[in-house]
Design an enzyme around this catalytic site. Sequence first.
Site, PDB file in Angstrom:
ATOM      1  N   SER A 147      28.629  35.041  55.679  1.00 30.76           N
ATOM      2  CA  SER A 147      28.186  34.599  54.359  1.00 30.76           C
ATOM      3  C   SER A 147      27.027  33.630  54.524  1.00 30.76           C
ATOM      4  O   SER A 147      26.951  32.906  55.531  1.00 30.76           O
ATOM      5  CB  SER A 147      29.331  33.877  53.641  1.00 30.76           C
ATOM      6  N   TYR A 161      35.827  27.525  53.675  1.00 27.68           N
ATOM      7  CA  TYR A 161      35.363  28.921  53.685  1.00 27.68           C
ATOM      8  C   TYR A 161      34.064  29.038  54.487  1.00 27.68           C
ATOM      9  O   TYR A 161      33.921  29.935  55.331  1.00 27.68           O
ATOM     10  CB  TYR A 161      35.151  29.391  52.245  1.00 27.68           C
TER      11      TYR A 161
HETATM   12  P1  NAP Z   1      36.745  40.776  46.880  1.00 29.98           P
HETATM   13  O1  NAP Z   1      36.019  41.523  45.812  1.00 29.98           O
HETATM   14  O2  NAP Z   1      37.582  39.607  46.523  1.00 29.98           O
HETATM   15  O3  NAP Z   1      37.621  41.851  47.701  1.00 29.98           O
HETATM   16  C1  NAP Z   1      38.373  41.393  48.788  1.00 29.98           C
HETATM   17  C2  NAP Z   1      38.938  42.570  49.549  1.00 29.98           C
HETATM   18  O4  NAP Z   1      39.640  42.039  50.688  1.00 29.98           O
HETATM   19  C3  NAP Z   1      39.942  43.366  48.747  1.00 29.98           C
HETATM   20  O5  NAP Z   1      39.836  44.719  49.153  1.00 29.98           O
HETATM   21  C4  NAP Z   1      41.285  42.778  49.191  1.00 29.98           C
HETATM   22  O6  NAP Z   1      42.377  43.693  49.134  1.00 29.98           O
HETATM   23  C5  NAP Z   1      40.984  42.461  50.648  1.00 29.98           C
HETATM   24  N1  NAP Z   1      41.854  41.416  51.187  1.00 29.98           N
HETATM   25  C6  NAP Z   1      42.022  40.154  50.736  1.00 29.98           C
HETATM   26  N2  NAP Z   1      42.914  39.506  51.506  1.00 29.98           N
HETATM   27  C7  NAP Z   1      43.322  40.389  52.463  1.00 29.98           C
HETATM   28  C8  NAP Z   1      44.236  40.332  53.523  1.00 29.98           C
HETATM   29  N3  NAP Z   1      44.929  39.229  53.792  1.00 29.98           N
HETATM   30  N4  NAP Z   1      44.406  41.440  54.282  1.00 29.98           N
HETATM   31  C9  NAP Z   1      43.719  42.584  54.023  1.00 29.98           C
HETATM   32  N5  NAP Z   1      42.839  42.698  53.024  1.00 29.98           N
HETATM   33  C10 NAP Z   1      42.643  41.609  52.245  1.00 29.98           C
HETATM   34  O7  NAP Z   1      35.706  40.250  48.010  1.00 29.98           O
HETATM   35  P2  NAP Z   1      34.151  40.601  48.251  1.00 29.98           P
HETATM   36  O8  NAP Z   1      33.342  39.725  47.379  1.00 29.98           O
HETATM   37  O9  NAP Z   1      33.939  42.046  48.251  1.00 29.98           O
HETATM   38  O10 NAP Z   1      33.969  40.025  49.740  1.00 29.98           O
HETATM   39  C11 NAP Z   1      34.064  40.835  50.889  1.00 29.98           C
HETATM   40  C12 NAP Z   1      33.594  40.029  52.091  1.00 29.98           C
HETATM   41  O11 NAP Z   1      32.251  39.584  51.889  1.00 29.98           O
HETATM   42  C13 NAP Z   1      34.432  38.781  52.363  1.00 29.98           C
HETATM   43  O12 NAP Z   1      34.564  38.590  53.759  1.00 29.98           O
HETATM   44  C14 NAP Z   1      33.593  37.678  51.746  1.00 29.98           C
HETATM   45  O13 NAP Z   1      33.853  36.431  52.331  1.00 29.98           O
HETATM   46  C15 NAP Z   1      32.198  38.179  52.041  1.00 29.98           C
HETATM   47  N6  NAP Z   1      31.183  37.599  51.148  1.00 29.98           N
HETATM   48  C16 NAP Z   1      31.220  37.822  49.797  1.00 29.98           C
HETATM   49  C17 NAP Z   1      30.243  37.234  48.993  1.00 29.98           C
HETATM   50  C18 NAP Z   1      30.191  37.416  47.501  1.00 29.98           C
HETATM   51  O14 NAP Z   1      29.416  36.715  46.828  1.00 29.98           O
HETATM   52  N7  NAP Z   1      30.975  38.310  46.918  1.00 29.98           N
HETATM   53  C19 NAP Z   1      29.261  36.423  49.569  1.00 29.98           C
HETATM   54  C20 NAP Z   1      29.266  36.219  50.931  1.00 29.98           C
HETATM   55  C21 NAP Z   1      30.218  36.811  51.714  1.00 29.98           C
HETATM   56  P3  NAP Z   1      43.297  43.874  47.784  1.00 29.98           P
HETATM   57  O15 NAP Z   1      42.389  44.547  46.779  1.00 29.98           O
HETATM   58  O16 NAP Z   1      44.409  44.749  48.184  1.00 29.98           O
HETATM   59  O17 NAP Z   1      43.678  42.508  47.348  1.00 29.98           O
END
Ligand code: NAP
Length: 252
Positions: A147, A161
């Site tokens: 991130s 985080y």
């Molecule tokens: P999200 O929409 O909240 O989706 C999270 C995903 O991770 C869901 O598929 C969830 O599964 C799964 N998950 C959560 N806890 C888990 C666990 N303990 N074991 C297995 N699966 C788990 O997140 P996102 O925004 O797509 O983010 C994805 C990645 O990108 C993360 O690593 C995040 O830190 C990184 N990121 C995101 C952003 C942003 O702005 N969105 C920015 C920088 C980095 P369920 O659906 O079954 O709950």
Amino acid sequence: MDQDTPRVLLITGASRGIGAACALRAAEAGWDVGINFHRDQAAAEHVAGQVRALGRRACMLQADVASEGAIEAMFEELDAELGPLGGLVNNAGIVDVAARVDEMSAARVARLFNVNVVGAFVCAREAVRRMSTRHGGRGGAIVNLSSAAARLGSPGIYVDYAATKAAIDTLTLGLAREVAEEGIRVNGVRPGIIATDIHATSGMLERALTQVDQIPLRRMGTADEVARAVVFLLSDAAGYVTGAALDVAGGR
Ligand code: NAP
């Protein structure tokens, strides 16, 4: 990607957001996809259906990446369902509600590190055991979701985080160098503010929207824009790229 490298990809947290977008772009690029999810089976089923509609195989893999045993079982299930692994996207990640460091409990910080860091290490271990030529594998690629928070620190919101993502950057660099001669490339993607559910989870959706002014491109990114970077790093087109961290953050 070497012609012999299996086109089977495991994506953690692929039921929603960036992971789901990666599953679709990877399927388009010719990967069969193991779709890991934690709780939302219906969402994972939807993504699996979309992958199959693109002509690729898909399997759904329920596992909490905070559990070593669950990860081991997930990789065994993937071996049985789709065959030899050729790629891993360490995407599953969580945030907590906004807080200052002087308000954080040890339990909160440990939970974030267990999911975001220990989970990624154990998944990487299982992938290397399958893909490394040292272990009889045929090579492959790993992409870790970091991130922009790793560079920015996220003061007043979630320094915990941000610290987990700095750890992911170091995993990327160290593992890339460790397995470079074993047919495995390891890279990271550092998204900025991307429109997914994660902001609502942290109670920070409004803040994410107000931060748009600080982004040179003046908008949030999309999950698909991150997925395109991930799938590039998995591909042969990135054959000389390893140990890199690609910012997909609108210039922030
Ligand atoms: P999200 O929409 O909240 O989706 C999270 C995903 O991770 C869901 O598929 C969830 O599964 C799964 N998950 C959560 N806890 C888990 C666990 N303990 N074991 C297995 N699966 C788990 O997140 P996102 O925004 O797509 O983010 C994805 C990645 O990108 C993360 O690593 C995040 O830190 C990184 N990121 C995101 C952003 C942003 O702005 N969105 C920015 C920088 C980095 P369920 O659906 O079954 O709950």
